[in-house]
Design a protein around this motif. Sequence first.
Motif, PDB file in Angstrom:
ATOM      1  N   GLU A 109     -20.206  -1.494 -83.482  1.00 22.91           N
ATOM      2  CA  GLU A 109     -21.427  -0.705 -83.527  1.00 22.91           C
ATOM      3  C   GLU A 109     -21.763  -0.444 -84.990  1.00 22.91           C
ATOM      4  O   GLU A 109     -20.989   0.203 -85.703  1.00 22.91           O
ATOM      5  N   ASN A 145     -24.155  -6.807 -85.083  1.00 23.72           N
ATOM      6  CA  ASN A 145     -24.145  -5.542 -84.355  1.00 23.72           C
ATOM      7  C   ASN A 145     -24.052  -5.821 -82.848  1.00 23.72           C
ATOM      8  O   ASN A 145     -24.751  -6.683 -82.324  1.00 23.72           O
ATOM      9  N   GLY A 146     -23.175  -5.108 -82.180  1.00 27.55           N
ATOM     10  CA  GLY A 146     -22.998  -5.305 -80.751  1.00 27.55           C
ATOM     11  C   GLY A 146     -22.087  -6.445 -80.387  1.00 27.55           C
ATOM     12  O   GLY A 146     -21.890  -6.741 -79.200  1.00 27.55           O
TER      13      GLY A 146
END
Length: 377
Positions: free
Chosen positions: A224, A146-147
Amino acid sequence: MSAMAQSSEIAEGRAKLRIPNGVFFNPEMKFCRDYSVLAIRAALKGKKRLRLVDATAATGVRAIRYRKECGGIAGETFLVDLNASAARSASANVRLNRLKNAKVVKASFAKFCQSSHAEEKFGIVELDPFGSPVPLLYDAARVLRNGALLSATATDMAVLCGAHPKACLKNYQAKPLKSGYCHEVAVRILLGKIARTVSEFNFGIKPVASLSHLHYVKVFALLESGAENAVASIKETGFVAHCNKCLHRVWRKGVANSLPAKCPACGAQFEFAGPLWLGEIHDKKALLLMLKEAKDPKLQKLIRLQAGECGMPPFFFDLHQVTEKLGIRALAFDSVVRELKRMGFKALPVHFRPNCVKTDADSPAMNRAALSAKAIK
């Protein structure tokens, strides 16, 4: 004499490189690599020691430059290449640059992603193959956190720009479009394919920067996590309908093509492209950070043009095509822009091609502006 002995030594950015005969290295891509360093620094500002993998490392130039020039953003690094000569070259360059916590792996990217090296997720994945990055996307999606930032290059421009529509349908599950704005269509087809692929792993995408230059397109997208983000990204995809007769175009988001079959401006049959990404292709804040750090005037000029594209409608008009369709002389670019603005529209140049206008005017308004503008003397 060994293959490594038959090599030249160069410097690029902060990296020192030995380039052996037979290992792929394209010096013309230095501009892209310079841009990529800026994009990573801007997209991941404030992050430190993220795991990095370069799926097609070759000489290792990208991974080495990211480690040495991105302010500590890139940490533990893996340079992956199936070619034995490339793996030896990357290993030699890692040693030459005294990189710690960097490992060269001779393997396919698919095999690497199934190994113990990929048990911990990555914060940066670099896909810079010859041709299309699509064969690497599913494995990349499996190992991204994530990210994370996904950096993907496509050099199969004949496919993405419509010369080989069957290959585009096979590789990207999208119909391309031969048009004056085909390079923007190419960027959007690639982003659309990335969005559809990572959505299967519960990721949405946020494009940071998208570059069209020479024979390639390059995109950077943050991932995301979450089903809502994945669905939101899919809703940013859709189709464009283009009229080859009068250059009118309309687009609509949605997983099904609900566009009209005929052009409302002239009645000719529309040609369609998609599915493709119809959301923003850049993040303006990131571009302004890149501009602040860019030293090369050519990079500065390009990033300024990209920043101007933010918040504008998709696609643009090629003034050569506009004047040809109208049967008039070539027009002064600034004169057309002034006329569009006088009519109340936004208008500016693009980074994709020279003598092209991105505007919120439709094709009939564009034609009126062109007919009122001054010809080149």
